[in-house]
Write a protein that holds these residues in place. Structure first.
Motif, short mmCIF file in Angstrom:
data_model
loop_
_atom_site.label_atom_id
_atom_site.label_comp_id
_atom_site.label_asym_id
_atom_site.label_seq_id
_atom_site.Cartn_x
_atom_site.Cartn_y
_atom_site.Cartn_z
N GLU A 50 -27.88 20.75 -7.56
CA GLU A 50 -29.14 21.49 -7.71
C GLU A 50 -30.17 21.00 -6.69
O GLU A 50 -30.11 19.84 -6.25
CB GLU A 50 -29.68 21.30 -9.13
CG GLU A 50 -28.84 21.97 -10.20
CD GLU A 50 -29.51 21.91 -11.56
OE1 GLU A 50 -30.66 22.37 -11.68
OE2 GLU A 50 -28.88 21.38 -12.51
N GLU A 90 -33.52 27.12 -12.74
CA GLU A 90 -33.48 28.51 -12.24
C GLU A 90 -33.26 29.50 -13.38
O GLU A 90 -33.89 30.57 -13.41
CB GLU A 90 -32.36 28.65 -11.20
CG GLU A 90 -32.67 28.08 -9.83
CD GLU A 90 -32.62 26.56 -9.82
OE1 GLU A 90 -33.26 25.97 -8.92
OE2 GLU A 90 -31.96 25.97 -10.70
N ARG A 113 -32.90 18.08 -18.70
CA ARG A 113 -32.36 19.42 -18.97
C ARG A 113 -32.59 19.83 -20.42
O ARG A 113 -32.78 21.01 -20.72
CB ARG A 113 -30.86 19.41 -18.65
CG ARG A 113 -30.24 20.78 -18.52
CD ARG A 113 -28.74 20.69 -18.26
NE ARG A 113 -28.44 19.88 -17.09
CZ ARG A 113 -28.49 20.33 -15.85
NH1 ARG A 113 -28.87 21.57 -15.60
NH2 ARG A 113 -28.18 19.54 -14.84
N THR A 117 -30.15 25.64 -16.39
CA THR A 117 -30.86 25.04 -15.27
C THR A 117 -32.32 25.51 -15.21
O THR A 117 -32.72 26.43 -15.93
CB THR A 117 -30.18 25.41 -13.94
OG1 THR A 117 -30.33 26.83 -13.73
CG2 THR A 117 -28.71 25.06 -13.94
#
Length: 794
Positions: free
Chosen positions: A38, A133, A45, A131
């Motif tokens: 990443e 994103e 997370r 994630t």
């Protein structure tokens, strides 16, 4: 000499936490490189759900910023994926064409979200929740679209659903099972959870299997195998994760469901290790924070060349992180022929509590509506505490009916299980650093910095600390009125400046009362004796023979106690004792609860002659020392074999005699669970079971009885002796003078004590120092010393 190259594949929570542990153990051992697929720095997370729900930000969940990597001299490559591991050349190849050598390699590639293998899974508007994103896509979609379907009724799916609901979307959770969180909750708790979430606005579709995700340019609807459909602008796949093991597999590293490792996180390839969600250990694959951090600690010691206990697995617990919903589960929650449960269900207040037992030990619990006791229950389950003597229903009663469970917790109890942060640690940090917010506590202690489930408890504790009711200050006071220095500061200066006598300490450290007082003089003598064992031999007024050989009484006579290790004696010894008693006219003779014979009323003029005629080792437990071990040899109710318990008691007494301690230390060895020696109320107690010995510490049988806390269980004989000896030595080295074992445990924390005692290398160091000190004391104790006057100050 050049440093070895240590490479970490994976910039996530487990891998970087392992690196933190390595840097703590051996900061200059390796040249470290980290590759992260990443483009981000190391972030939490698990806290993505909090970002989605709007309670925190992306910046807040960053664990280590760029400065940290620079300060630790770590070479970091973000947004770069390792494609191949050449195990022969010990070299990596990345997607950017980089070739990087290694001497030691750690794989921490984590997991990948599971995408249902259905048509339409790749069209626009279908996302996972794994994630930053993914989180950003969901937040952006919520600005322009309205209907969301979350596939998966587990923890991740529910947290994602609540986040989308907070963003203004109409959210339906689609689940293939009959009720929510079936891996963590029973049906009753799941139904209560469903009802509460429906009140908040979530909708649910149960026993639905997705057939296809439909749409032209982007998702429009989800069709199910039963022929029904549901409209959707956004579909979140939250149906679980799979260990990311492709790289390991292609590199010849053994895998099953995940990368196979032993108890020291070693793979089948030399110099390659694995940790985290990509690991399978003893058939288990873990996806929660605490086991991953536990693995990291074990691997750090191994890779730094330190001896330590291997990873043995972790008791799993789950707490749903949704505002306004209190749900917690741990261990086994469903019953079978081996298990039984106790349930309390208060429908009026919406509180449900279930505890599952295997015989007399709790193995699981489910809490809904009131999770204030989760830390206490988790601790009981992890320690496999025997609750046979407790009234079971009392286990359900909140420790503090005023609602602040933090106020009733002991200083040693865990607030943050993931990071091992106790209540006392937080109190100390708040007082020393003036902390006022949960975020400040997190930065200072790491409490709530992992899964975040303990954040409400941290907030409760912080509010309690700053309230008028708080009276648990742990700020150290000065040793006595003669000085403003604390005991820790005095001991530090004694070592730093090489002070070797009581008078020198008082003069150099500026004692206001140059003669000292009854509080500081014996304390200083004790600390000097710990720092310089030879100090005791030099002081005529400290350990004279009669203090070892006899105990002076108020009337000026003495009591002599012939040593009978473990309470065992012989006909020859008894005849000798009887002959001596008759010769010197000793008529006051008693057998104590420690199975010892006391010859009382010995005149001073007869003492030396009596000791010479007795010709036996004399028990020496006067003052602050390890006392004789109490055994259950005289127990007539129980007919169990007491031979092994007697042998253990004898071994302990011989190993620990003459040992000076901060406060008198009592020991008990009970042959079986009948606890004939009262082992659970001793400073150190041992109880025999069919699986080995249980060791309890910090008990007290004084006016206010305290039950000892379980230190270990299923322990073999030699390990029991080592554990107890290491415990006593650590107590001697770190406790304050006259501090009881239970007070010491409350101050430093039982978890910390366990970490020290069960670390193989640290334990051996403690045992070495204990043996060295014991041998020295034996040389200058008992019959080898001369003189008969007793120093009453001591």
């Amino acid at each position: 000499m050049d440093k070895q190259k240590l490479v970490l594949i994976g910039n996530g929570m487990a891998g970087v936490r392992c690196m933190e542990e390595i840097l703590r153990e051996a900061p200059d051992l390796y040249e470290i490189t980290i590759f992260g697929a990443e483009p981000h720095l190391n972030y939490n997370r698990i806290q993505l759900s909090a970002v989605l729900q709007g309670s925190t930000t992306f910046d807040d969940i960053t664990i280590n910023d760029r400065n940290w990597y620079n300060e630790q001299n770590i070479e970091l490559f973000t947004g770069e994926t390792v494609l191949k591991i050449d195990t022969e050349k010990q070299e990596l190849l990345t997607d950017k064409g980089r070739r990087h050598p290694y001497n030691r390699l750690i794989i921490a590639t984590g997991s990948m979200p599971f995408l249902l293998p259905v048509p339409g899974k790749d069209i626009e508007g279908v996302v996972t929740f794994r994630t930053i994103e993914d989180c950003q896509k969901m937040m952006e979609t919520a600005k322009y679209y309205h209907k969301a379907k979350v596939i998966g009724g587990g923890v991740l799916g529910l947290e994602a659903a609540k986040g989308l609901l907070n963003l203004g979307m109409e959210v339906t959770v689609v689940h293939n099972g009959p009720h929510l969180m079936e891996r963590q909750l029973d049906e009753t708790a799941a139904k209560l959870l469903q009802t509460e979430l429906e009140k908040q606005g979530l909708r649910f579709l149960f026993e639905k299997e997705t057939k296809e995700i439909c749409g032209s340019n982007r998702v429009e609807r989800v069709s199910f195998k039963d022929g029904t459909e549901a409209a959707a602008d956004l579909v979140v796949m939250a149906a679980g994760v799979r260990p990311n093991i492709q790289l390991a597999k292609e590199s010849g590293i053994a895998t099953n469901r995940a990368i196979l490792v032993n108890d020291y996180m070693e793979t089948n390839i030399p110099n390659i290790y694995a940790v985290g969600e990509c690991v399978e250990h003893r058939g288990m694959v873990y996806g929660l924070v605490k086991p991953l951090y536990d693995q990291g600690k074990v691997l750090a010691k191994r890779i730094c060349g330190l001896r330590g206990k291997g990873y043995e697995g972790t008791v799993l617990s789950t707490q749903l992180k949704i505002s306004g919903v209190d749900v917690f589960s741990v261990g086994q929650f469903s019953c079978d022929d081996r298990l039984q449960s106790i349930v309390i269900f208060d429908e009026l207040d919406g509180v449900y509590k279930k505890m599952v037992f295997e015989k007399s030990r709790m193995v699981g619990a489910v809490l809904f509506g009131d999770t204030s006791d989760r830390t206490r229950l988790l601790d009981m389950i992890m320690k496999r505490q025997d609750v046979s003597d407790l009234e079971k229903v009392t286990l359900f009663q909140a420790l503090n009916r005023d609602g602040n469970s933090a106020a009733s917790m002991a200083h040693s109890e865990m607030i943050c299980n993931c990071n091992g942060v106790a209540k006392g640690t937080i109190i100390e940090a708040v007082q020393k650093n003036g902390l006022t917010t949960v975020d400040q506590v997190k930065k200072c202690t790491k409490a709530s910095g992992a899964c975040g489930g303990c954040k409400p408890l941290v907030a409760d504790l912080l509010n309690y600390i700053h309230s008028d009711e708080f009276d648990e200050g742990i700020e150290q006071k000065s040793m006595c009125s003669c000085t403003t220095l604390t005991e820790d500061e005095v001991v530090h200066e004694m070592q730093w400046q090489g002070l070797t006598t009581v008078q020198e300490v008082m003069e150099v450290l500026g004692w206001e009362n140059k003669e000292g007082c009854s509080a500081c003089r014996p304390a200083l003598a004790y600390y000097l004796g710990m720092i310089y064992p030879e100090y005791e031999r030099k002081q005529e007024n400290l350990y004279i023979s009669e203090q070892r050989m006899a105990i002076i009484q108020k009337d000026g006579t003495y009591t002599v106690i012939p040593q009978m290790y473990g309470g065992k004696t012989s006909a020859e010894q008894l005849r000798m004792i009887a002959t001596v008693a008759e010769k010197f006219g000793i008529t006051n003779i008693a057998v104590t609860s420690e199975q010892r014979i006391h010859l009382m009323g010995v005149k001073k003029k007869d003492l030396s002659a009596l000791l010479a005629d007795l010709d036996m080792q004399v028990s020496s437990t006067y003052g602050n020392m390890v006392q004789n071990v109490k055994t259950s040899i005289g127990e007539h109710i129980c007919h169990c074999d007491k031979h092994s318990s007697m042998e253990l008691a004898v071994s302990l007494e011989k190993r620990l005699e003459f040992l000076i301690t901060p406060y008198r230390v009592t020991l008990g060895v009970s042959a079986c669970l009948h606890n004939g020696a009262g082992s659970t109320t001793k400073d150190i107690g041992v109880i025999g079971t069919g699986l080995g010995w249980e060791i309890y510490v910090g008990g007290s049988s004084g006016r206010n009885v305290r039950a000892g806390k379980l230190l270990s269980l299923g322990t073999k004989n030699q390990d029991v002796i080592e554990i107890i000896c290491a415990f006593i030595q650590y107590y001697r080295e770190t406790a304050n003078f006259l501090e009881r074992t239970w007070q010491w445990i409350e101050r430093v924390g039982l978890v910390h004590v366990r970490e020290v005692i069960f670390d193989f290398e640290l334990r051996q160091q403690l045992l070495f120092r204990l043996e060295k000190d014991t041998m020295f004391r034996k040389r200058f104790s008992g019959k080898q010393m001369s003189g008969i006057e007793i120093n009453n100050q001591q």
